[in-house]
Design an enzyme around this catalytic site. Structure first.
Site, PDB file in Angstrom:
ATOM      1  N   HIS A  83       0.831  -1.212   0.000  1.00 40.18           N
ATOM      2  CA  HIS A  83       0.000   0.000   0.000  1.00 40.18           C
ATOM      3  C   HIS A  83       0.860   1.255   0.000  1.00 40.18           C
ATOM      4  CE1 HIS A  83       0.141   0.810   4.477  1.00 40.18           C
ATOM      5  NE2 HIS A  83       0.289  -0.498   4.548  1.00 40.18           N
ATOM      6  N   ASP A  85      -0.579   4.300   0.671  1.00 38.71           N
ATOM      7  CA  ASP A  85      -1.143   5.302   1.586  1.00 38.71           C
ATOM      8  C   ASP A  85      -0.483   5.170   2.953  1.00 38.71           C
ATOM      9  OD1 ASP A  85      -2.503   2.799   2.060  1.00 38.71           O
ATOM     10  OD2 ASP A  85      -4.095   3.869   3.117  1.00 38.71           O
ATOM     11  N   ASP A 116       5.971   1.592   6.986  1.00 39.19           N
ATOM     12  CA  ASP A 116       4.584   1.172   6.713  1.00 39.19           C
ATOM     13  C   ASP A 116       3.914   2.115   5.728  1.00 39.19           C
ATOM     14  OD1 ASP A 116       2.060   0.072   6.876  1.00 39.19           O
ATOM     15  OD2 ASP A 116       1.644   0.804   8.889  1.00 39.19           O
ATOM     16  N   GLU A 149      -5.324   1.101   2.353  1.00 39.93           N
ATOM     17  CA  GLU A 149      -5.129   0.068   3.376  1.00 39.93           C
ATOM     18  C   GLU A 149      -5.349   0.625   4.773  1.00 39.93           C
ATOM     19  OE1 GLU A 149      -3.407  -2.714   6.218  1.00 39.93           O
ATOM     20  OE2 GLU A 149      -2.840  -0.631   5.935  1.00 39.93           O
ATOM     21  N   GLU A 150      -4.847   1.831   5.011  1.00 39.43           N
ATOM     22  CA  GLU A 150      -4.919   2.389   6.371  1.00 39.43           C
ATOM     23  C   GLU A 150      -6.328   2.842   6.753  1.00 39.43           C
ATOM     24  OE1 GLU A 150      -2.651   1.797   8.275  1.00 39.43           O
ATOM     25  OE2 GLU A 150      -0.659   2.063   7.407  1.00 39.43           O
ATOM     26  N   ASP A 176       4.754  -6.113   4.560  1.00 40.00           N
ATOM     27  CA  ASP A 176       4.031  -5.080   5.307  1.00 40.00           C
ATOM     28  C   ASP A 176       3.880  -5.523   6.765  1.00 40.00           C
ATOM     29  OD1 ASP A 176       2.640  -2.700   5.698  1.00 40.00           O
ATOM     30  OD2 ASP A 176       0.703  -3.539   5.103  1.00 40.00           O
ATOM     31  N   HIS A 423       2.819   4.060  12.645  1.00 44.39           N
ATOM     32  CA  HIS A 423       1.620   4.791  13.096  1.00 44.39           C
ATOM     33  C   HIS A 423       1.942   5.834  14.168  1.00 44.39           C
ATOM     34  CE1 HIS A 423      -1.556   1.622  11.619  1.00 44.39           C
ATOM     35  NE2 HIS A 423      -0.509   1.697  10.816  1.00 44.39           N
TER      36      HIS A 423
HETATM   37  N1  BES Z   1       1.200  -2.913   8.104  1.00 49.44           N
HETATM   38  C1  BES Z   1       0.128  -2.803   9.037  1.00 49.44           C
HETATM   39  C2  BES Z   1      -0.270  -4.131   9.645  1.00 49.44           C
HETATM   40  C3  BES Z   1       0.771  -4.808  10.501  1.00 49.44           C
HETATM   41  C4  BES Z   1       1.646  -4.093  11.287  1.00 49.44           C
HETATM   42  C5  BES Z   1       0.831  -6.169  10.513  1.00 49.44           C
HETATM   43  C6  BES Z   1       2.592  -4.743  12.047  1.00 49.44           C
HETATM   44  C7  BES Z   1       1.757  -6.831  11.278  1.00 49.44           C
HETATM   45  C8  BES Z   1       2.650  -6.106  12.053  1.00 49.44           C
HETATM   46  C9  BES Z   1      -1.069  -2.184   8.320  1.00 49.44           C
HETATM   47  O1  BES Z   1      -0.714  -1.083   7.535  1.00 49.44           O
HETATM   48  C10 BES Z   1      -2.036  -1.668   9.349  1.00 49.44           C
HETATM   49  O2  BES Z   1      -1.710  -0.750  10.043  1.00 49.44           O
HETATM   50  N2  BES Z   1      -3.232  -2.265   9.409  1.00 49.44           N
HETATM   51  C11 BES Z   1      -4.282  -1.793  10.258  1.00 49.44           C
HETATM   52  C12 BES Z   1      -5.593  -2.384   9.861  1.00 49.44           C
HETATM   53  C13 BES Z   1      -6.444  -1.585   8.943  1.00 49.44           C
HETATM   54  C14 BES Z   1      -7.767  -2.232   8.750  1.00 49.44           C
HETATM   55  C15 BES Z   1      -6.604  -0.145   9.336  1.00 49.44           C
HETATM   56  C16 BES Z   1      -4.042  -2.204  11.674  1.00 49.44           C
HETATM   57  O3  BES Z   1      -3.500  -3.272  11.948  1.00 49.44           O
HETATM   58  O4  BES Z   1      -4.443  -1.418  12.557  1.00 49.44           O
HETATM   59 MN    MN Z   2       0.922  -1.473   6.381  1.00 48.04          MN
HETATM   60 MN    MN Z   3      -0.443   0.652   8.914  1.00 48.29          MN
END
Ligand code: BES
Ligand code: MN
Ligand code: MN
Length: 462
Positions: A83, A85, A116, A149-150, A176, A423
């Site tokens: 992603h 974004d 990320d 994605e975010e 990711d 984040h």
């Molecule tokens: N890359 C992350 C997910 C992640 C982070 C997986 C660290 C394993 C280890 C992804 O960009 C993310 O932040 N996903 C969100 C979910 C989405 C539905 C907003 C999350 O996990 O909060």
């Molecule tokens: Mn991510």
């Molecule tokens: Mn993320």
């Protein structure tokens, strides 16, 4: 190929910096043009790296970038997902340098999206360039790079369903996720799901003088706090009826195997500046962040929060909360259970509204697949260690849909580290991991190609 990566080090970094300078925050419509600019940037870079075709695909939200390098339709195809974004950079005042002006400090790239997922996604484009320059690619590659994605990938579900033919592949490859550490590299084999919910507690029709009315009328902030506090018991078990019904419990052996990972609790506490960890009784920290479901507030507000004091009994209170889910929980079912329970515990003196946001299903990925073995071999060669298969706590909802809609398994070959602070303010990515990642990805294709020729079985047993 290592030489090529080394020789082009400066350019590979500068290109990533150019990408990091575009503030592609998907959540905030004020960045809409930057999001489009980023999609175009990715498309151009895919073409210069040697893709046969790269295109911007419009969706109801932010666009998807699709590209492909097809050598021969008879060869296997890897679908790379990532992603472009990023999360909002707030709170801005906590950044040591501006979030969209990347800098290197102590071998780390500091910028929103450095890890990320711009940094990790861009490694795949540089790996493609490197392999094509050396005539080393032995399979087809497709790229699916999204911009939502975010914010829950709401429009990607439909994109998968409508573009089944275009996305036809043998396996999905994603960078990711994280590594256990650079000393003990790992491959992620499980992700948690998510239910994200906003609640509103409504009391009297207007804010009231807290002296004139306090004590006689329900205060929505007080009530919200009580309701939320009741969602966990003293063992930190979630009290929503039915919440744990579908949780797949691990066997004693599986848990014992998990605890062989060289996890240092003291180091963990020190890295977060906390005296003690906190969580569900009967499970250790690694288990709490991977194989167990959770419920956490993400924000809570209501009443007066400005400077000084204001004696007021607020009319409304709000909270946003997330539940992380594990196999075989279903996001839809958990959201419904939450709603029903939350409405049932509200006293008559208030009204409540429960508004579900996005969600996503948990995922497990196989370790006996050809692609997993190729990833494992790639780590062995590049990092000198066999990677540990590990489940992680974050969510990538599309992984479940790749399986459901396209029948595809995923290999989660991530290169982030906990200290990258994704984040958070001051997100970073190690320069070392960026280049090691590019190398590992090229090796993945080397072994994936070999393995599909039947050579890897020999390798694996030699
Ligand atoms: N890359 C992350 C997910 C992640 C982070 C997986 C660290 C394993 C280890 C992804 O960009 C993310 O932040 N996903 C969100 C979910 C989405 C539905 C907003 C999350 O996990 O909060
Ligand atoms: Mn991510
Ligand atoms: Mn993320």
């Amino acid at each position: 190929m290592k030489d090529y990566i080394e020789k082009n080090r400066e350019r590979f970094l500068q290109e990533l910096f150019d990408l990091l300078r575009i503030p592609s925050v998907s959540a905030d419509s004020k960045y809409k043009n930057d999001v489009i600019k980023t999609a175009n940037f990715i498309k151009d870079k895919l073409l210069t790296a040697g893709a046969d075709k790269a295109e911007i695909c419009e969706t109801a939200g932010h666009p998807v970038v699709y590209a492909e390098k097809i050598l021969d339709k008879k060869l296997p195809t890897v679908l790379v997902y990532g992603h472009y974004d990023v999360q909002p950079p707030d709170p801005l005042e906590l950044w040591n340098s501006p979030p969209f002006e990347p800098v290197i400090k102590d071998d780390r790239i500091y910028a929103r999206g450095a890890c990320d997922d711009k940094g990790q996604m861009y490694m795949h484009i540089k790996a493609l360039e490197t392999m094509l320059k050396h005539n080393a690619l032995k399979c087809n590659i497709k790229f699916l790079i999204e911009g939502e994605e975010e914010i829950g990938s709401d429009n990607l579900d439909k994109f998968l369903v409508v573009n089944k033919e275009k996305l036809k592949a043998d396996v999905v490859l994603i960078s990711d996720t994280g590594l256990f550490s650079n000393e003990y590299p790992s491959i992620t084999v499980g992700l948690r799901g998510l239910s994200y919910i906003e609640v509103e507690v409504i009391g009297p029709k207007r804010d009231l003088h807290s002296g004139m009315y306090g004590g006689a009328v329900a205060n929505p902030v007080n009530i919200l706090c009580e309701m939320i506090a009741s969602l966990k018991d003293k063992n930190n078990k979630i009290t929503i009826p039915g919440f744990y019904d579908d949780v797949a419990e691990l066997t004693k052996e599986e848990r014992a195997e998990m605890s062989e990972v060289p996890f240092d609790l003291e180091e963990y506490k020190k890295s977060l500046d906390i005296e003690e960890v906190h969580g569900e009784a009967g499970y250790n920290t690694l288990e709490r962040v991977s194989i167990r479901p959770t419920l956490d507030l993400n924000g809570i507000w209501g009443g007066y929060t400005g400077e000084g004091a204001k004696t007021v009994l607020p009319s409304k209170a709000f909270a946003k909360l997330s539940m992380r889910l594990v196999p075989n929980q279903s996001s839809k079912k958990i959201t419904e259970l939450f709603k029903k329970h939350f409405e049932s515990i509200a006293p008559k003196s208030v009204k409540v509204k429960v508004k579900p946001h996005h969600g996503g299903e948990p995922a497990l990925t196989p370790t006996d697949s050809v692609a997993y073995k190729a990833a494992s071999k790639a780590f062995e060669e590049a990092w000198g260690k066999t990677p540990i298969p590990m489940r992680e706590g974050g969510s990538i909802p599309i992984v479940n849909l790749f399986k459901k809609e396209l029948g595809l398994n995923t290999v989660l070959m991530g290169f982030g580290l906990d200290e990258d602070a994704i984040h958070s303010p001051n997100e970073s990515f190690r320069v070392f991991n960026y280049f090691k990642g590019i190398e590992t990805i090229t090796l993945f294709y080397k072994y994936y190609g070999k393995l599909n020729n039947g050579d890897l079985e020999k390798d694996l047993h030699s």
